[in-house]
Design a protein around this motif. Structure first.
Motif, PDB file in Angstrom:
ATOM      1  N   ALA A  55       0.848  -1.243   0.075  1.00 42.64           N
ATOM      2  CA  ALA A  55       0.258   0.006  -0.154  1.00 42.64           C
ATOM      3  C   ALA A  55       0.700   1.159   0.105  1.00 42.64           C
ATOM      4  N   TRP A  56       2.238   1.127   0.297  1.00 45.71           N
ATOM      5  CA  TRP A  56       3.251   2.284   0.345  1.00 45.71           C
ATOM      6  C   TRP A  56       4.294   1.877   0.007  1.00 45.71           C
ATOM      7  N   ILE A  57       5.427   2.680  -0.063  1.00 50.63           N
ATOM      8  CA  ILE A  57       6.591   2.269  -0.598  1.00 50.63           C
ATOM      9  C   ILE A  57       7.679   3.025   0.399  1.00 50.63           C
ATOM     10  N   PRO A  58       8.534   2.160   1.040  1.00 46.63           N
ATOM     11  CA  PRO A  58       9.487   2.767   1.964  1.00 46.63           C
ATOM     12  C   PRO A  58      10.255   4.030   1.551  1.00 46.63           C
ATOM     13  N   SER A 299      23.464  13.807  -2.893  1.00 46.17           N
ATOM     14  CA  SER A 299      24.185  13.557  -1.399  1.00 46.17           C
ATOM     15  C   SER A 299      22.968  12.966  -0.616  1.00 46.17           C
ATOM     16  N   HIS A 300      21.977  13.645  -0.454  1.00 50.51           N
ATOM     17  CA  HIS A 300      20.958  13.022   0.601  1.00 50.51           C
ATOM     18  C   HIS A 300      20.654  11.713   0.157  1.00 50.51           C
ATOM     19  N   GLU A 301      20.446  11.324  -0.850  1.00 51.18           N
ATOM     20  CA  GLU A 301      19.890   9.920  -1.217  1.00 51.18           C
ATOM     21  C   GLU A 301      20.913   8.881  -0.877  1.00 51.18           C
ATOM     22  N   TYR A 302      22.204   9.451  -1.121  1.00 47.18           N
ATOM     23  CA  TYR A 302      23.247   8.510  -1.097  1.00 47.18           C
ATOM     24  C   TYR A 302      23.688   8.144   0.447  1.00 47.18           C
ATOM     25  N   PHE A 303      23.419   9.334   1.398  1.00 42.73           N
ATOM     26  CA  PHE A 303      23.430   9.205   2.737  1.00 42.73           C
ATOM     27  C   PHE A 303      22.542   8.294   3.184  1.00 42.73           C
ATOM     28  N   HIS A 304      21.395   8.132   2.843  1.00 43.51           N
ATOM     29  CA  HIS A 304      20.354   7.228   3.186  1.00 43.51           C
ATOM     30  C   HIS A 304      20.879   5.675   3.033  1.00 43.51           C
ATOM     31  N   THR A 305      21.802   5.570   2.352  1.00 46.40           N
ATOM     32  CA  THR A 305      22.344   3.869   2.248  1.00 46.40           C
ATOM     33  C   THR A 305      22.456   3.698   3.420  1.00 46.40           C
ATOM     34  N   TRP A 306      23.042   4.374   4.439  1.00 41.98           N
ATOM     35  CA  TRP A 306      23.154   3.926   5.866  1.00 41.98           C
ATOM     36  C   TRP A 306      22.089   4.494   6.680  1.00 41.98           C
ATOM     37  N   ASN A 307      21.863   5.713   6.622  1.00 40.42           N
ATOM     38  CA  ASN A 307      20.845   6.390   7.557  1.00 40.42           C
ATOM     39  C   ASN A 307      19.341   6.229   7.118  1.00 40.42           C
ATOM     40  N   VAL A 308      18.656   5.057   7.229  1.00 38.96           N
ATOM     41  CA  VAL A 308      17.213   4.825   6.900  1.00 38.96           C
ATOM     42  C   VAL A 308      17.294   3.359   6.182  1.00 38.96           C
ATOM     43  N   LYS A 309      18.062   3.137   5.265  1.00 40.19           N
ATOM     44  CA  LYS A 309      18.163   1.831   4.797  1.00 40.19           C
ATOM     45  C   LYS A 309      18.774   0.752   5.620  1.00 40.19           C
ATOM     46  N   ARG A 310      19.616   1.219   6.368  1.00 42.12           N
ATOM     47  CA  ARG A 310      20.551   0.144   7.295  1.00 42.12           C
ATOM     48  C   ARG A 310      20.160   0.463   8.653  1.00 42.12           C
ATOM     49  N   ALA A 315      10.402   0.848  14.586  1.00 36.00           N
ATOM     50  CA  ALA A 315       9.312   0.704  14.022  1.00 36.00           C
ATOM     51  C   ALA A 315       9.470   0.223  12.290  1.00 36.00           C
ATOM     52  N   PHE A 316      10.624   0.297  11.924  1.00 29.57           N
ATOM     53  CA  PHE A 316      10.915   0.006  10.483  1.00 29.57           C
ATOM     54  C   PHE A 316      11.724  -1.003  10.211  1.00 29.57           C
ATOM     55  N   ALA A 317      12.180  -1.637  11.435  1.00 32.84           N
ATOM     56  CA  ALA A 317      12.960  -2.977  11.244  1.00 32.84           C
ATOM     57  C   ALA A 317      12.316  -4.129  10.535  1.00 32.84           C
ATOM     58  N   SER A 318      11.191  -3.982  10.630  1.00 36.43           N
ATOM     59  CA  SER A 318      10.501  -4.905   9.608  1.00 36.43           C
ATOM     60  C   SER A 318       9.185  -4.353   9.144  1.00 36.43           C
ATOM     61  N   TYR A 319       9.134  -3.820   8.056  1.00 33.64           N
ATOM     62  CA  TYR A 319       7.981  -3.088   7.275  1.00 33.64           C
ATOM     63  C   TYR A 319       6.758  -3.967   7.190  1.00 33.64           C
ATOM     64  N   ASP A 320       5.578  -3.202   7.601  1.00 36.49           N
ATOM     65  CA  ASP A 320       4.431  -3.891   7.198  1.00 36.49           C
ATOM     66  C   ASP A 320       3.752  -2.893   6.185  1.00 36.49           C
ATOM     67  N   LEU A 321       3.848  -3.510   5.084  1.00 37.86           N
ATOM     68  CA  LEU A 321       3.446  -2.483   3.683  1.00 37.86           C
ATOM     69  C   LEU A 321       1.921  -2.387   3.407  1.00 37.86           C
ATOM     70  N   ARG A 322       1.126  -3.137   4.426  1.00 39.97           N
ATOM     71  CA  ARG A 322      -0.174  -3.110   4.193  1.00 39.97           C
ATOM     72  C   ARG A 322      -0.690  -1.831   4.829  1.00 39.97           C
ATOM     73  N   THR A 451      19.083  -9.829  11.088  1.00 37.86           N
ATOM     74  CA  THR A 451      18.117  -9.554  12.196  1.00 37.86           C
ATOM     75  C   THR A 451      18.342  -8.325  12.718  1.00 37.86           C
ATOM     76  N   GLN A 452      17.664  -7.060  12.208  1.00 36.83           N
ATOM     77  CA  GLN A 452      17.964  -5.969  12.766  1.00 36.83           C
ATOM     78  C   GLN A 452      16.828  -5.670  13.992  1.00 36.83           C
ATOM     79  N   GLN A 453      17.450  -4.834  14.887  1.00 33.51           N
ATOM     80  CA  GLN A 453      16.551  -4.399  16.034  1.00 33.51           C
ATOM     81  C   GLN A 453      16.206  -3.009  16.015  1.00 33.51           C
TER      82      GLN A 453
END
Length: 626
Positions: A55-58, A299-310, A315-322, A451-453
């Motif tokens: 229903a949404w995209i991370p 620069s912003h999107e590349y920084f997200h490679t670490w901060n947000v994607k990893r 609450a985002f450790a396991s997405y509920d995309l519904r 397994t991310q916390q």
């Protein structure tokens, strides 16, 4: 216009991938903007296979209901029709069947953004969240995608750009690609078309830079050189010793349009959209504001490679995309990324410190412009992103604050505070690296299969104190959970930077944001407490005359500066306006223009330690804050 084309699906069942979920996607009809997708499930659920679309995209926190673009969906098994029942707005269940199940459907792709899918005669683009149904119970299985070329002759020279690992496809070619699971499948967008392509390495990691769209005299070499510096700076920032990146390859995908701006991060790529004039031109060495903004976006999107994607909120450790996933920490993940995106430009050497301070000044002015910042905290803004930030209306400047922009000022304030309290021995850089080591690197590596916390909602202050020895709880209570402005003038003063709040001379103003509407001047937003609001004008009202003189779209373009240029603060003007189709008249007492004009300036100092302690450098200061 290309005529509709019919394509014949080609079956591919790679050896050694038994149990995998298989997709075939074909640009079926370019003019009708239709992708055809076929999903093969070798071992469907015996009780009836359930499939659904996210229903949404991370990274974009709004329920977008991508399933609304699915049309003509059907299911078969062994050549026989299988009943497919819709359970809710994005979920279907097939009747029990013997043997493999095939689900075929078309996706309408006409959303020219970084969030969904788009297809026409010029290119094709899709995010997996828009086109690939999830097979319930088999999300952890390998997922194979056969990306096939359209039958249309205009697509004969098209190539494919994606960070999806190739299975049998050649790099940039049509064919089969593979993902370890569904989560990985939907985190690698795909661009297909006649795009410009350049490659470079950043600390040994190959990067592709892809540009789609017509750009005369594009200076690709300059873009690649600048973006390479930014990438290398960020890799070294998070891993100063090993210079090891968390991915094996990275792809920048840029769609160039006449007007547009945005980006969306993925684990090994990013989808970008920008104005044509933001792209640098050959033989024009000066850096335009548009290009500077584009580099900041990269620069912003590349920084997200670490901060947000990893590094993620718990609450985002396991997405509920519904459905919505709530967190009050977007000020940290998006705001801190917004702080570091411009900071990395100066650290990489693509801009100088003066240019950097101008960018920070612009952010300060954006934040202080709206009264919403005094009503909503950035923690509340983060939690309400689903219903407020991503669903803004004409009253938003009076009601909400951006966790991007104010979040970046919170990061700046924390950085300056930590540097002052520790005499430059510690900084926010140390906090970010600690977040990476505790919540990113050790859980999600290159394949993102750990397994991310995730960072708990209330652990940030304790982590800062543990890493730096500085107690920032009061700061967070006031500026994150509270609505107080970050005291940047005071904080910056200890580092040789002066915050000039601008001249006291102000122009007469109605206090509105004006917008063109055909040849009319429409009020897009009426700022709370300003002249228009006090007089009774509202958003969507069309101003037709001021003191008997016509107002048009041209006046909207310059913010009514010309129309009000002959008047002084305090004068009363008569305004004729339409609300819907009804004409009315009000009298408005003009107020001083409240557009912020904050400007950061370097102070000429004798103590060189002041300069080396500023956040734009990594050297340690020798001078403590007073």
């Amino acid at each position: 216009m290309a005529k509709a084309t019919q394509t014949k699906r080609q079956s591919t069942m790679p050896v050694g991938t038994a149990g995998a979920v298989h997709y075939t996607i074909i640009p079926k009809d370019l003019a009708a903007h239709l992708f055809e997708v076929t999903l093969d499930i070798a071992e469907p659920d015996a009780e009836g296979q359930v499939v659904s679309l996210p229903a949404w995209i991370p990274g974009s926190y709004m329920v977008r209901e991508f399933a609304r673009n699915i049309i003509q969906i059907k299911a078969t098994s062994g050549g026989k029709k299988v009943v497919l029942k819709k359970r809710d707005k994005h979920t279907w269940q097939a009747a029990p069947c013997q043997g493999a199940l095939t689900i075929s459907y078309e996706v309408y792709a006409w959303d020219l953004s970084v969030r969904a899918a788009h297809l026409d005669q010029s290119h094709g683009f899709f995010n997996g969240t828009s086109v690939f149904l999830s097979v319930h119970g088999q999300e952890s299985a390998p997922h194979i995608v056969d990306i096939q070329r359209a039958a249309d002759a205009s697509c004969a020279t098209w190539r494919v750009a994606t960070s999806l690992p190739e299975l049998k496809a050649k790099r940039y070619g049509f064919g089969t690609y593979i993902a370890a699971n569904y989560d990985e499948l939907i985190d690698h967008p795909v661009e297909m078309g006649d795009f410009a392509l350049a490659t470079f390495e950043a600390h040994g990691i190959p990067h592709d830079f892809v540009v789609t769209g017509k750009v005369p005299n594009m200076d690709m070499a300059r873009m690649v050189a600048d973006v390479q510096k930014i990438c290398e700076s960020q890799i070294a920032f998070f891993e100063p010793r090993t210079k090891k990146a968390p991915m094996d390859r990275y792809v920048f995908m840029t769609m160039v349009v006449g007007e547009g701006y945005g980006g969306l991060e993925h684990r090994a790529s990013t989808a970008l959209i920008c104005n044509r004039n933001d792209i640098p031109v050959k033989h024009q060495p000066e850096m335009s504001e548009g290009y500077k903004g584009f580099l900041g976006l990269c620069s912003h999107e590349y920084f997200h490679t670490w901060n947000v994607k990893r590094i993620k909120p718990a609450a985002f450790a396991s997405y509920d995309l519904r459905q919505e996933n709530y967190t009050s920490l977007l000020w940290l993940f998006e705001g801190f990324t917004s702080y570091y995106d411009d900071l990395m430009l100066v650290r990489a050497g693509t801009i100088d410190e003066t240019a950097y301070l101008k960018l920070v000044s612009k952010t300060i002015n954006m934040v202080t412009r709206g009264s919403g910042r005094l009503k909503q905290s950035v923690a509340e803004s983060s939690f309400d992103a689903w219903t407020k930030y991503y669903r803004q209306d004409e009253n938003s400047p009076n009601a909400i604050v951006s966790y991007y922009t104010k979040g970046s000022l919170v990061a700046l304030g924390l950085d300056l505070t930590i540097r002052a309290e520790t005499e430059g021995k510690k900084s926010l850089d140390d906090v970010m690296r600690a977040l990476w080591q505790k919540y990113g690197r050790d859980f999600y590596s290159r394949t993102l299969t750990g397994t991310q916390q995730g960072l708990p909602e209330n652990e940030f202050e304790a982590l800062v104190e543990q890493v730096t020895g500085v107690n920032v709880r009061r700061f967070v209570d006031k500026h994150v959970r509270g609505t107080e402005d970050v005291p940047l003038a005071k904080l910056y003063a200890d580092f040789g930077v002066h915050l000039d709040t601008g001249s006291a001379t102000k122009k007469a103003s109605l206090g509105i944001k004006a917008a063109r509407d055909g040849n009319d001047c429409k009020i897009a937003s009426a700022y709370e407490g300003r002249a228009a609001h006090v007089a009774g004008l509202s958003a969507q009202d069309v101003i037709v005359a001021i003191n008997g003189l016509r107002v048009t779209a041209a006046d909207a373009a310059d913010g009514l500066t010309t129309a009000l240029g002959r008047y002084r603060v305090g004068e009363v003007v008569e305004i004729h306006a339409f609300r819907r189709d009804e004409l009315f008249v009000v009298k408005a007492k003009l107020q001083a223009d409240d557009v912020p004009t904050n400007q950061l300036k370097l102070v000429v100092e004798q103590d060189a330690a002041l300069a080396t302690a500023r956040p734009t450098y990594v050297k340690k200061a020798k001078r403590s804050a007073s």
